[in-house]
Write a protein that holds these residues in place. Structure first.
Motif, PDB file in Angstrom:
ATOM      1  N   SER A   1     -43.465 -41.985  -7.720  1.00  0.00           N
ATOM      2  CA  SER A   1     -43.038 -41.226  -8.768  1.00  0.00           C
ATOM      3  C   SER A   1     -44.292 -40.687  -9.743  1.00  0.00           C
ATOM      4  N   ARG A   2     -45.361 -41.578  -9.968  1.00  0.00           N
ATOM      5  CA  ARG A   2     -46.205 -40.846 -10.554  1.00  0.00           C
ATOM      6  C   ARG A   2     -47.081 -40.108  -9.670  1.00  0.00           C
ATOM      7  N   GLU A   3     -46.658 -40.452  -9.035  1.00  0.00           N
ATOM      8  CA  GLU A   3     -47.652 -39.489  -7.951  1.00  0.00           C
ATOM      9  C   GLU A   3     -47.007 -37.726  -8.154  1.00  0.00           C
ATOM     10  N   ALA A   4     -45.865 -37.747  -7.488  1.00  0.00           N
ATOM     11  CA  ALA A   4     -45.010 -36.809  -7.773  1.00  0.00           C
ATOM     12  C   ALA A   4     -45.354 -36.089  -9.527  1.00  0.00           C
ATOM     13  N   GLY A   5     -44.732 -36.931 -10.719  1.00  0.00           N
ATOM     14  CA  GLY A   5     -45.040 -35.949 -11.710  1.00  0.00           C
ATOM     15  C   GLY A   5     -46.813 -35.335 -11.460  1.00  0.00           C
ATOM     16  N   GLU A   6     -47.377 -36.241 -10.940  1.00  0.00           N
ATOM     17  CA  GLU A   6     -49.168 -35.255 -11.152  1.00  0.00           C
ATOM     18  C   GLU A   6     -48.527 -34.072 -10.733  1.00  0.00           C
ATOM     19  N   SER A   7     -47.855 -33.611  -9.381  1.00  0.00           N
ATOM     20  CA  SER A   7     -47.793 -32.124  -8.697  1.00  0.00           C
ATOM     21  C   SER A   7     -46.813 -31.848  -9.535  1.00  0.00           C
ATOM     22  N   TYR A   8     -45.911 -31.888 -10.551  1.00  0.00           N
ATOM     23  CA  TYR A   8     -44.947 -31.287 -11.167  1.00  0.00           C
ATOM     24  C   TYR A   8     -46.134 -31.065 -12.529  1.00  0.00           C
ATOM     25  N   ARG A   9     -47.031 -31.134 -12.365  1.00  0.00           N
ATOM     26  CA  ARG A   9     -48.029 -31.900 -13.935  1.00  0.00           C
ATOM     27  C   ARG A   9     -47.166 -31.411 -14.886  1.00  0.00           C
ATOM     28  N   ILE A  10     -46.289 -32.625 -15.225  1.00  0.00           N
ATOM     29  CA  ILE A  10     -46.251 -33.002 -16.382  1.00  0.00           C
ATOM     30  C   ILE A  10     -47.241 -34.234 -17.126  1.00  0.00           C
ATOM     31  N   ASP A  11     -46.599 -34.552 -18.045  1.00  0.00           N
ATOM     32  CA  ASP A  11     -47.847 -35.576 -18.522  1.00  0.00           C
ATOM     33  C   ASP A  11     -46.792 -36.921 -17.901  1.00  0.00           C
TER      34      ASP A  11
ATOM     35  N   ASP B   1     -36.419 -18.675 -17.193  1.00  0.00           N
ATOM     36  CA  ASP B   1     -35.848 -18.127 -17.872  1.00  0.00           C
ATOM     37  C   ASP B   1     -36.378 -19.125 -19.266  1.00  0.00           C
ATOM     38  N   ARG B   2     -36.916 -19.589 -19.067  1.00  0.00           N
ATOM     39  CA  ARG B   2     -37.750 -20.169 -19.973  1.00  0.00           C
ATOM     40  C   ARG B   2     -36.767 -20.940 -21.271  1.00  0.00           C
ATOM     41  N   GLU B   3     -35.910 -21.234 -20.321  1.00  0.00           N
ATOM     42  CA  GLU B   3     -34.698 -21.830 -21.437  1.00  0.00           C
ATOM     43  C   GLU B   3     -34.371 -23.239 -21.641  1.00  0.00           C
ATOM     44  N   ILE B   4     -35.110 -24.144 -20.630  1.00  0.00           N
ATOM     45  CA  ILE B   4     -36.141 -25.514 -19.714  1.00  0.00           C
ATOM     46  C   ILE B   4     -36.885 -25.711 -19.493  1.00  0.00           C
ATOM     47  N   GLU B   5     -37.099 -26.759 -19.135  1.00  0.00           N
ATOM     48  CA  GLU B   5     -38.580 -27.188 -18.898  1.00  0.00           C
ATOM     49  C   GLU B   5     -38.484 -28.457 -18.847  1.00  0.00           C
ATOM     50  N   LEU B   6     -39.036 -29.254 -17.469  1.00  0.00           N
ATOM     51  CA  LEU B   6     -38.888 -29.935 -16.918  1.00  0.00           C
ATOM     52  C   LEU B   6     -41.134 -31.056 -17.715  1.00  0.00           C
ATOM     53  N   VAL B   7     -39.843 -32.092 -18.391  1.00  0.00           N
ATOM     54  CA  VAL B   7     -41.261 -32.543 -19.009  1.00  0.00           C
ATOM     55  C   VAL B   7     -41.489 -34.064 -18.642  1.00  0.00           C
ATOM     56  N   ALA B   8     -40.109 -34.712 -18.006  1.00  0.00           N
ATOM     57  CA  ALA B   8     -39.735 -36.158 -17.468  1.00  0.00           C
ATOM     58  C   ALA B   8     -39.384 -36.471 -16.378  1.00  0.00           C
ATOM     59  N   GLY B   9     -39.279 -37.183 -15.840  1.00  0.00           N
ATOM     60  CA  GLY B   9     -38.802 -37.897 -14.574  1.00  0.00           C
ATOM     61  C   GLY B   9     -39.120 -39.010 -14.455  1.00  0.00           C
ATOM     62  N   CYS B  10     -38.128 -39.609 -13.160  1.00  0.00           N
ATOM     63  CA  CYS B  10     -38.174 -41.027 -12.789  1.00  0.00           C
ATOM     64  C   CYS B  10     -37.571 -40.150 -10.788  1.00  0.00           C
ATOM     65  N   PHE B  11     -39.172 -39.694  -9.883  1.00  0.00           N
ATOM     66  CA  PHE B  11     -38.890 -38.747  -9.520  1.00  0.00           C
ATOM     67  C   PHE B  11     -38.602 -39.569  -7.629  1.00  0.00           C
ATOM     68  N   SER B  12     -39.427 -40.954  -7.834  1.00  0.00           N
ATOM     69  CA  SER B  12     -38.732 -41.627  -6.595  1.00  0.00           C
ATOM     70  C   SER B  12     -38.280 -43.468  -7.803  1.00  0.00           C
ATOM     71  N   SER B  13     -38.768 -44.250  -6.901  1.00  0.00           N
ATOM     72  CA  SER B  13     -37.971 -45.974  -7.304  1.00  0.00           C
ATOM     73  C   SER B  13     -39.617 -46.052  -7.170  1.00  0.00           C
ATOM     74  N   ASP B  14     -40.163 -45.703  -6.004  1.00  0.00           N
ATOM     75  CA  ASP B  14     -41.847 -46.765  -5.724  1.00  0.00           C
ATOM     76  C   ASP B  14     -41.465 -45.803  -6.981  1.00  0.00           C
ATOM     77  N   PRO B  15     -42.789 -46.946  -7.701  1.00  0.00           N
ATOM     78  CA  PRO B  15     -43.750 -46.295  -9.254  1.00  0.00           C
ATOM     79  C   PRO B  15     -44.564 -45.221  -8.853  1.00  0.00           C
ATOM     80  N   GLY B  16     -45.612 -45.944  -8.319  1.00  0.00           N
ATOM     81  CA  GLY B  16     -46.535 -45.203  -7.510  1.00  0.00           C
ATOM     82  C   GLY B  16     -46.232 -43.353  -6.599  1.00  0.00           C
TER      83      GLY B  16
END
Lengths: 366, 366, 366, 366
Positions: A40-50, A23-38
């Motif tokens: 987390s980075r990989e997931a960030g790409e899949s979510y297309r965030i900075d 509904d465009r009231e919220i945007e995913l802009v950040a995350g700690c997607f995994s306790s493994d840094p790699g």
């Protein structure tokens, strides 16, 4: 919004993302997607965030986001159950409101601690009991509240699944059948809590005692995968809750039937856009999502006209829409919160205890 | 065939008549339709039988029919429960085989006496568990027996009705809610026995213990009208039996779901001409009554091609067809008999006892 | 009742027998089941009638039955279409009322002759349009007549089957695809007539013109097996009639949807015990067979309580029940008769003609 | 993405926005939502975009967006039909790819012009035939292509709605029933085109001639609101297309049944997550969205596991996902494009012409 969990292979992470943003009231802009840094980075790409905002740790995320003008306003916790409390604790300590996947924690004592933390933090906390986001569930609740069924006497809520009928294979199955990660409840925590909460949500009644028979049907499984629970509600109504993950062919068959002295209603998650209402004189009415019979709770959470099916993602989005509303200071009385978290974990704890020696009714006391 | 019971206002009497005669192997020619001679005569007219054969008493019927060359070959008992034993006792003593409505008697001790009487008389006895007459119920049984579901682990059998949600008005409702006529079980005896028997019929398993929670939900009702029973079967499988007569809007919603380690099946009485089969690999198949997928148990009891719905009367007729077969000396292994009678009443007795103080599992011992 | 046709291998003969006898107002006692004396005798045994009354010819049957005090009161014609007229002619000439399977004859000119014969004989004639015997079809008719839908504007009646999608194998398939026996219409006569008649029955409207596109889809088939017919009714309403025997997987899917300026209704033969009603304000009501919402036309033709499914045989029995009523001198206004016979054959004839060169609307004139 | 149309009161504008953004590959950042500058500004706020990018005219939008580094990559046209061509022309001229609501234009000659414009511009053009985005529609197509049904012989595609059964009230109804804005086709253009395209999409066949009967059923309505169209496909298969907006109680009932010489399939938009497959030997299989039976076309466009219903918005999102793919230079062979645009408008034009004087088959020539 910052996501906690939802790394590579996650089912629920992308669903939270879609639901939150619908509904465009919220945007995913950040995350700690995994306790493994790699990861987390990989997931960030899949979510297309900075990429800079895909953090290797909660601490890093909270520090960095608080330092930004456009930092996140809240976190969404979608990691396995045993991470819920540490993640929520850290987020609340850092001043961030929390919306969390259910069950709220992996044990009751954790839920009690969480309740205290939320109270002392003075921050919003919401629990994604997705199914209460369906418009016709909200309509059902409104009809019961308006007396359409009279005094509630009986309900049957079922949540049959079959996906764990064989060996627990894959990321989803593995953590859900590992008590170290899921908590003492398996099926009862994973889906029984949804059924328990849905029944209270629709009827406005509260369970006061229960009789539970949980079992691990698949040989060697360390947590329950098939649950039968008898319920008594505070007005004396009788309830039956069935949840199973070994019923081959069942997909995600959450359904509820509620009966009062004047009428009855039936709703099924897999065909969520109709609600059937019965009255004592033999009349049966079918109410359609998007149709003119709906009250404001349902109508305001519907995006398409009648006959254009909405589904699970839209129901989920309604939970986030309510959460966005409370963050803006508006009222969203149907949004499940910390009370649901504590009740849910009390239900799991009571059911697991009661089932160890099935010998009658056990009070459910929050 | 001579009918015992089924007088003016009876629902089940005319249904037995239609069912018995459907395949032209049986003809209703006599009856003692009521203990009131005038009512018996009146009923005889409505059944269009020879007025001389509408008898005022069982004794009169048995004497007169035995004296005829073309006298009846057996009796069908359709009176309220408390008449079942006396009627069966008299019929067996007079040398007539018996087919009886269920439950077989009103108490367990009566059922035990009946069992002994049948054994000593050496005459055929059958119990009209109508629903086992549905072709797809027999197909379900055959598929389970052939291993399509693997080892059975779980079943849910439900029998929801709503017609007693209000005051018990009318002949049908009155005797069924009067313990003097129905026996100690209300809903559990009237429809719970059907559900109990259906589950054993389809799976071939036997219940070895149960946990029961029966209640009279409508204020002032002297017998149970809402039942939850947890079941354990002899192979360790778990069962749940739900029966209710106060679920507003439910009509005659008997349905069963059975799950093994290889597959699952679903059948519903109100849409009796389809059987759904699930397999562990995610495949769902719909089997149609009258279709080429059916085995001999189902195919031999189907009268119309696929898509021409058969229903309750045809299922009932299949029970009578089996009974006619055994009277001719043929085999009809699926016909419910005295063992079902005794097991059913043991179930009612055990459930009623267990429910007085819900405190765990109670053995079911026949 | 004496049966004409229905010899060994007949699908419809045994069904007529069950239907006729279901309410104990009619009994099958004689028959000329086949033009082959041996076959007729064999069939007589299977129907369990007195062997002496399984006749080798119509003449023999009529002579012998008229000579008996307890001779037949009427005949039922269930032979293939091309036998209908000769059989009816002989029966009427012998003074026997006739109930006949549909279509009434194999050609229109035969139907015209039959109409004249019935008129001059002054005897009852009925046509077994089975589907009008369903209680909810009669309820639908009553609701339309009472104005529940307002002015009818549109209807869609479909009769999909799939059993002739392959080669025509077996007795049923063979005569139905042989124009010498079925008449010029294949699918249009066999099932299209049912659909045509059902739509007029429910709405009370009459078709005044049509546009037809019939085809033999299976290579080499000498009659149509797939039909699309556009209809115009006498009030200007638009209709679409689809009938097919090559739609793989369809069983006996007769269904009708009727729309007026105030409401709509939907009924499906394969789930015959519910009728869905829509109103312009968006409300949807489901009416159940046996339930308290039914008017007298439906209620008087229902044998079981709500939730105990009745089906095809019971619908068929209702036709015979009506026929028994008219033979007793009572009124049975819903019983299809000679007018339906003539209209039906006019429909077949018009559709077959219209389809030879699809070039617009063709009047349907009886 | 820049939106053209979708101003205050639009149903389809917000739906395009949700669908486009669901997979985070597209973001709505600009729009010319209305030809009224105030309305465009107001709509921009409701979409929560930068107010500076809610433009008062197409020219303003194209100029400003081309001047930005982060300007839009394409436009989405969601205005009423008569705006489609001018908007697309302007967008293509400005160098922007176009995704457009259907029907592509309001007249055939406009569609021909559009086809030429797209060809000469060398830019991507897509048409949002939403229903082809449903995973099980794509599965149906794949099954047909793989020969599961054998040679296609017959199809029935229906699109019943009831929302225009009364007077045309409200913004949606008004423009759709105004030929100046909708074009010469009413119902046939609005929903008939969907049905036409869906049938070609699933079967891979092309219509070569048709017979159409369109009518304005509601008195005074200047465009058709009820359509019956007979179709012939290039392999000789027969088709029936029914579309209506006056069938009271129908919501958005698009459904299709396809039959070949080996099997049949059924899909219904209102219960989009099951696909039923029939085979000539009488077997019926139900395929579930998200289940393991799905091929890659369906599986790759599913976001949730089986039993978690996806609906209209997710189907719509799949269209945008395909469009995003082609913009990135990837292949998306199932995305409807300019050929569908031209075929659709040819269908509307041919049907409207054919219906003026219903006198047989009319070739459909693109």
């Amino acid at each position: 919004m910052g996501l906690i969990g939802g790394g590579p292979g996650s089912f629920i992470g992308p669903i939270h993302r879609i639901a939150a943003e619908m509904d465009r009231e919220i945007e995913l802009v950040a995350g700690c997607f995994s306790s493994d840094p790699g990861s987390s980075r990989e997931a960030g790409e899949s979510y297309r965030i900075d990429p800079a905002r895909a953090y290797p740790s909660l601490d890093a995320m909270f520090a960095a986001e608080k330092a930004r003008d456009d930092g996140i306003d809240f976190v969404s916790i979608v990691s396995p159950n045993h991470h819920h409390l540490p993640a929520a604790r850290a987020a609340l300590a850092a001043g961030f409101p929390v919306i969390s996947d259910k069950p709220a924690t992996s044990t009751l004592s954790e839920a009690q601690e969480l309740t205290a933390l939320v109270a002392s933090a003075g921050l919003h906390y919401a629990l994604t009991h997705t199914y209460t986001g369906y418009p016709l569930v909200r309509e059902a609740r409104a009809r019961v509240a308006a007396g359409a069924l009279g005094t509630i006497r009986k309900l049957v809520v079922e949540y049959p699944q079959g996906w764990l009928a064989g060996e627990a294979v894959g990321k989803q199955a593995e953590w859900r059948t590992d008590p170290a990660r899921s908590g003492p409840g398996g099926c009862i925590g994973d889906i029984g809590t949804h059924a328990f909460q849905l029944a209270e949500f629709i009827t406005g009644l509260k369970v006061v005692e229960l009789l539970a028979d949980l079992a691990a049907v698949v040989p060697g499984r360390p947590v329950d995968d098939d649950c039968t629970v008898l319920l008594r509600y505070d007005n004396g109504a009788r309830g039956v809750l069935l949840a199973s993950q070994i019923e081959v062919g069942e997909m995600n068959g959450l359904r509820i039937r509620v009966y009062g002295d004047k009428g009855g209603l039936v709703w099924r998650q897999e065909v969520p856009n109709t609600l059937t209402l019965h009255s004592l004189d033999g009349r049966t009415e079918v109410v359609h999502a998007g149709g003119p019979q709906l009250g404001p709770d349902a109508a305001s959470r519907t995006r398409t006209p009648t006959g254009h099916p909405e589904g699970y993602l839209e129901a989920f989005a309604n939970i986030y829409r309510d959460f966005a509303a409370v963050l803006r200071g508006e009222s969203a009385p149907l949004l499940p919160g910390i009370e649901d978290a504590l009740r849910g974990m009390t239900f799991v704890d009571t059911a697991v205890r009661a089932s160890r020696d099935v010998s009658g009714w056990v009070p459910l006391t929050v």
